[in-house]
Design a protein around this motif. Structure first.
Motif, PDB file in Angstrom:
ATOM      1  N   GLN A 322       0.864  -1.175   0.000  1.00 34.79           N
ATOM      2  CA  GLN A 322       0.000   0.000   0.000  1.00 34.79           C
ATOM      3  C   GLN A 322       0.907   1.232   0.000  1.00 34.79           C
ATOM      4  O   GLN A 322       1.265   1.767   1.049  1.00 34.79           O
ATOM      5  CB  GLN A 322      -0.944  -0.021   1.197  1.00 34.79           C
ATOM      6  N   TYR A 323       1.272   1.681  -1.194  1.00 31.48           N
ATOM      7  CA  TYR A 323       2.325   2.675  -1.331  1.00 31.48           C
ATOM      8  C   TYR A 323       1.887   4.079  -0.959  1.00 31.48           C
ATOM      9  O   TYR A 323       2.726   4.914  -0.595  1.00 31.48           O
ATOM     10  CB  TYR A 323       2.858   2.665  -2.769  1.00 31.48           C
ATOM     11  N   LEU A 324       0.610   4.376  -1.061  1.00 32.49           N
ATOM     12  CA  LEU A 324       0.154   5.753  -0.849  1.00 32.49           C
ATOM     13  C   LEU A 324       0.496   6.280   0.548  1.00 32.49           C
ATOM     14  O   LEU A 324       1.072   7.368   0.675  1.00 32.49           O
ATOM     15  CB  LEU A 324      -1.348   5.848  -1.119  1.00 32.49           C
ATOM     16  N   PRO A 325       0.190   5.559   1.642  1.00 31.33           N
ATOM     17  CA  PRO A 325       0.559   6.079   2.974  1.00 31.33           C
ATOM     18  C   PRO A 325       2.064   6.233   3.152  1.00 31.33           C
ATOM     19  O   PRO A 325       2.527   7.232   3.727  1.00 31.33           O
ATOM     20  CB  PRO A 325      -0.023   5.034   3.937  1.00 31.33           C
ATOM     21  N   TRP A 326       2.828   5.254   2.650  1.00 32.16           N
ATOM     22  CA  TRP A 326       4.284   5.349   2.765  1.00 32.16           C
ATOM     23  C   TRP A 326       4.808   6.559   2.007  1.00 32.16           C
ATOM     24  O   TRP A 326       5.724   7.253   2.463  1.00 32.16           O
ATOM     25  CB  TRP A 326       4.934   4.080   2.230  1.00 32.16           C
ATOM     26  N   TYR A 327       4.238   6.806   0.832  1.00 35.04           N
ATOM     27  CA  TYR A 327       4.702   7.922   0.011  1.00 35.04           C
ATOM     28  C   TYR A 327       4.490   9.251   0.728  1.00 35.04           C
ATOM     29  O   TYR A 327       5.401  10.092   0.789  1.00 35.04           O
ATOM     30  CB  TYR A 327       3.971   7.919  -1.336  1.00 35.04           C
ATOM     31  N   TYR A 328       3.297   9.451   1.273  1.00 34.52           N
ATOM     32  CA  TYR A 328       3.021  10.725   1.921  1.00 34.52           C
ATOM     33  C   TYR A 328       3.807  10.871   3.223  1.00 34.52           C
ATOM     34  O   TYR A 328       4.170  11.991   3.601  1.00 34.52           O
ATOM     35  CB  TYR A 328       1.515  10.876   2.174  1.00 34.52           C
ATOM     36  N   LEU A 329       4.088   9.757   3.885  1.00 33.68           N
ATOM     37  CA  LEU A 329       4.889   9.838   5.109  1.00 33.68           C
ATOM     38  C   LEU A 329       6.325  10.256   4.796  1.00 33.68           C
ATOM     39  O   LEU A 329       6.864  11.173   5.429  1.00 33.68           O
ATOM     40  CB  LEU A 329       4.876   8.494   5.841  1.00 33.68           C
ATOM     41  N   ILE A 330       6.952   9.613   3.811  1.00 30.26           N
ATOM     42  CA  ILE A 330       8.330   9.984   3.495  1.00 30.26           C
ATOM     43  C   ILE A 330       8.378  11.368   2.870  1.00 30.26           C
ATOM     44  O   ILE A 330       9.340  12.127   3.084  1.00 30.26           O
ATOM     45  CB  ILE A 330       8.984   8.930   2.559  1.00 30.26           C
ATOM     46  N   LEU A 331       7.330  11.754   2.123  1.00 32.33           N
ATOM     47  CA  LEU A 331       7.281  13.106   1.568  1.00 32.33           C
ATOM     48  C   LEU A 331       7.234  14.136   2.695  1.00 32.33           C
ATOM     49  O   LEU A 331       7.937  15.163   2.638  1.00 32.33           O
ATOM     50  CB  LEU A 331       6.065  13.255   0.657  1.00 32.33           C
ATOM     51  N   ALA A 332       6.422  13.867   3.729  1.00 35.88           N
ATOM     52  CA  ALA A 332       6.349  14.785   4.867  1.00 35.88           C
ATOM     53  C   ALA A 332       7.694  14.868   5.586  1.00 35.88           C
ATOM     54  O   ALA A 332       8.141  15.960   5.968  1.00 35.88           O
ATOM     55  CB  ALA A 332       5.254  14.334   5.830  1.00 35.88           C
ATOM     56  N   LEU A 333       8.366  13.729   5.766  1.00 33.02           N
ATOM     57  CA  LEU A 333       9.667  13.732   6.436  1.00 33.02           C
ATOM     58  C   LEU A 333      10.707  14.489   5.611  1.00 33.02           C
ATOM     59  O   LEU A 333      11.539  15.219   6.167  1.00 33.02           O
ATOM     60  CB  LEU A 333      10.142  12.290   6.673  1.00 33.02           C
ATOM     61  N   VAL A 334      10.662  14.352   4.290  1.00 27.66           N
ATOM     62  CA  VAL A 334      11.606  15.074   3.432  1.00 27.66           C
ATOM     63  C   VAL A 334      11.343  16.579   3.511  1.00 27.66           C
ATOM     64  O   VAL A 334      12.288  17.383   3.580  1.00 27.66           O
ATOM     65  CB  VAL A 334      11.505  14.567   1.981  1.00 27.66           C
ATOM     66  N   LEU A 335      10.081  16.973   3.522  1.00 31.42           N
ATOM     67  CA  LEU A 335       9.753  18.399   3.618  1.00 31.42           C
ATOM     68  C   LEU A 335      10.207  18.976   4.955  1.00 31.42           C
ATOM     69  O   LEU A 335      10.755  20.089   5.009  1.00 31.42           O
ATOM     70  CB  LEU A 335       8.251  18.600   3.437  1.00 31.42           C
ATOM     71  N   VAL A 336       9.988  18.230   6.043  1.00 32.38           N
ATOM     72  CA  VAL A 336      10.458  18.686   7.357  1.00 32.38           C
ATOM     73  C   VAL A 336      11.981  18.795   7.355  1.00 32.38           C
ATOM     74  O   VAL A 336      12.556  19.750   7.898  1.00 32.38           O
ATOM     75  CB  VAL A 336       9.968  17.730   8.461  1.00 32.38           C
ATOM     76  N   THR A 337      12.643  17.818   6.738  1.00 30.20           N
ATOM     77  CA  THR A 337      14.104  17.849   6.655  1.00 30.20           C
ATOM     78  C   THR A 337      14.578  19.066   5.877  1.00 30.20           C
ATOM     79  O   THR A 337      15.512  19.764   6.294  1.00 30.20           O
ATOM     80  CB  THR A 337      14.611  16.562   5.976  1.00 30.20           C
ATOM     81  N   MET A 338      13.936  19.353   4.746  1.00 27.53           N
ATOM     82  CA  MET A 338      14.323  20.509   3.946  1.00 27.53           C
ATOM     83  C   MET A 338      14.107  21.810   4.721  1.00 27.53           C
ATOM     84  O   MET A 338      14.957  22.708   4.681  1.00 27.53           O
ATOM     85  CB  MET A 338      13.523  20.538   2.643  1.00 27.53           C
ATOM     86  N   PHE A 339      12.979  21.909   5.408  1.00 25.42           N
ATOM     87  CA  PHE A 339      12.704  23.126   6.177  1.00 25.42           C
ATOM     88  C   PHE A 339      13.751  23.311   7.279  1.00 25.42           C
ATOM     89  O   PHE A 339      14.303  24.410   7.452  1.00 25.42           O
ATOM     90  CB  PHE A 339      11.303  23.033   6.788  1.00 25.42           C
ATOM     91  N   PHE A 340      14.048  22.245   8.001  1.00 29.14           N
ATOM     92  CA  PHE A 340      14.999  22.333   9.109  1.00 29.14           C
ATOM     93  C   PHE A 340      16.395  22.683   8.609  1.00 29.14           C
ATOM     94  O   PHE A 340      17.076  23.563   9.159  1.00 29.14           O
ATOM     95  CB  PHE A 340      15.013  21.003   9.873  1.00 29.14           C
TER      96      PHE A 340
END
Length: 512
Positions: A322-340
């Motif tokens: 079920q790729y959709l939840p994993w995709y949005y989770l890693i996308l959120a983590l990447v965005l937080v990483t970029m912001f930080f």
């Protein structure tokens, strides 16, 4: 002078040549609905690489349209010519239609023009957050497009892995891009984060334990443990420079997987009694502390740790496939990483990293604490690799020492160099390009070459052994590291600062 500038404006820049070559090549090999995704990548690359001025907007109005047409024509070549070769996947009729090709042109032109137009505006809010909003919009819509066109298994799983590597690459970008320290053992922190997830989120250590630690806690624990080892590595190597630093970090990256491989039979004795037993020759005098009856199995050696539990969010447990939840989770983590990381880059410590990278002696003379600054880069870079390691362990639900070899450090370094050392957007683009080539493009290229050989060389060949020899000789997946090496060579010759170089800020003063 006017003729020179006009001639220069008519020629393609280095990044435009690379974007065009990349788009055409991917569209020819992949074709189908994938060409729209390729077109979006080319458009974003043009938008971020163009000069943020009215001249850049005008240039991208033309180049975005021409590049979009080139991608569409390349996709049409695949859909009508290459698809006729033996062993090729069929292209849906809707993907080989005028609306699909117009969509590819639009997906190249709109980001190319829209992003550079926003970057050229006077409003700081629109200049900074407008392009990021475009990227976020495309990223959020991406899985819905893959579901609609049937590309979810093919593309979404690849992008998830690419974003895991992008998080690592952004961490390495702190060490190598901002602070200017070459770290060739960066995979060690990725492995540490993954093993923290394996030990705390699986029944390996305590088989009778009914519930494991929550993913949302372990991801911070893994980052903290990786940061601790980053300091542990950074402290003794701070005085080293250049090649010497690279060799030491390379050794650390090789040691960690070997340690995890051998921590499967641990027996610990009290040191003083062990010395007495060794001197007296009587082993019974040594006091055993751990693993007395049965050696303690800490990492399960080469067999690895399995299964690792998955994240649970509001009662929903993430599942394999079920790729959709994993995709949005890693996308959120990447965005937080970029912001930080972006906030760090523009803070005092970020400016100190760049100062130490440019001239360590001058930075020290201006009061920058060089030792602490370099050590902070190791700590923060290792922390984000630990983040990625915890996510990876939970995503694949299995880890072993063989999954963390030296090639991962090389691949992550290639991402930083290809995208642009010091540029967050560029590093993410580099990660996407390399992992798409690794996990998707090489297999498709192999199918295309195999089909081409079957209608040329193999058509007149009656020897099956010779056919197998040619297929193995031109098996593109075995040339993966060669491909990455060629990428490095080409980038060093054509674009030594990467696809999207770090922005250079100049300060001017007025007298009086």
């Amino acid at each position: 002078m006017a003729q020179t500038s006009t001639a220069a404006s008519r020629t393609l820049s280095g990044v435009e040549v690379l974007a065009l070559a990349l788009g055409v090549f991917l569209a020819v090999v992949l074709g189908g609905w994938s060409s729209v995704i390729v077109a979006g990548m080319v458009g974003l690359l043009l938008g971020f690489a163009a000069q943020p001025a009215s001249a850049g907007v005008r240039r991208n109005v033309v180049s975005g349209l021409l590049f979009g047409v080139a991608v569409a024509l390349s996709a049409a070549f695949h859909n009508n010519v290459i698809v006729q070769l033996p062993g090729q996947e069929q292209v849906p009729a809707a993907a080989n239609s005028a609306p699909a090709y117009l969509a590819a042109v639009a997906m190249t032109w709109l980001p190319a023009v829209g992003v550079v137009w926003m970057r050229a505006q006077q409003s700081s809010w629109l200049r900074v957050y407008g392009p990021l909003a475009v990227v976020l919009l495309l990223a959020v819509a991406f899985p819905f497009y893959t579901e609609l066109t049937g590309l979810s298994i093919l593309w979404t799983s690849v992008i998830i892995v690419a974003l895991i590597y992008a998080m690592q690459a952004m961490g390495l970008n702190i060490v190598a891009g901002y602070a200017g320290m070459l770290d060739l053992g960066y995979v060690a922190f990725f492995a540490i984060g993954a093993y923290v997830a394996g030990l705390l989120m699986s029944p390996h250590l305590i088989p009778e334990r009914s519930a494991q630690w929550s993913f949302w806690i372990v991801i911070w624990v893994g980052a903290a443990v990786a940061a601790f080892f980053g300091v542990l590595l950074g402290a003794p190597v701070i005085p080293l420079r250049g090649d010497y630093l690279a060799i030491v970090t390379l050794g650390f990256g090789e040691i960690i997987p070997i340690v995890f491989k051998n921590l499967e039979a641990i027996r610990i004795y009290e040191p003083i009694s062990e010395i007495i037993a060794a001197v007296s020759g009587d082993p019974s005098r040594a006091n055993c502390l751990v693993g007395c009856e049965t050696p303690f199995n800490f990492t399960n050696g080469v067999l690895g740790i399995n299964p690792i539990s998955r994240p649970v969010l509001f009662g929903y447990e993430f599942q394999t496939g079920q790729y959709l939840p994993w995709y949005y989770l890693i996308l959120a983590l990447v965005l937080v990483t970029m912001f930080f990381i972006n906030r760090l880059r523009h803070s005092r410590i970020g400016r100190a990293w760049v100062a130490v990278r440019e001239d360590e002696l001058a930075a020290a003379a201006m009061g920058v604490p060089v030792i602490r600054t370099r050590l902070a880069a190791f700590l923060v870079g290792a922390m984000f690799s630990g983040f990625a390691g915890v996510f990876y362990g939970s995503y694949v639900s299995f880890i072993s020492p063989d999954a963390f070899d030296f090639s991962i450090s090389v691949i992550v370094l290639c991402m930083v160099i290809l995208g642009g050392s010091g540029n967050l957007i560029g590093v993410v683009i580099g990660a996407l390009v390399i992992k798409i080539a690794d996990l998707l493009l090489l297999d498709r290229l192999q199918a295309v070459l195999s089909g081409l050989f079957r209608v040329t060389i193999f058509q007149w060949n009656q020897d099956p052994g010779l056919e197998r020899f040619f297929e193995s000789l031109f098996n593109m997946t075995q040339y993966k590291l060669l491909l990455f090496g060629l990428i490095l060579v080409v980038m060093m010759l054509a674009r030594p600062r990467g696809l999207l170089p770090e922005n250079i800020v100049t300060y001017s003063t007025k007298e009086g």
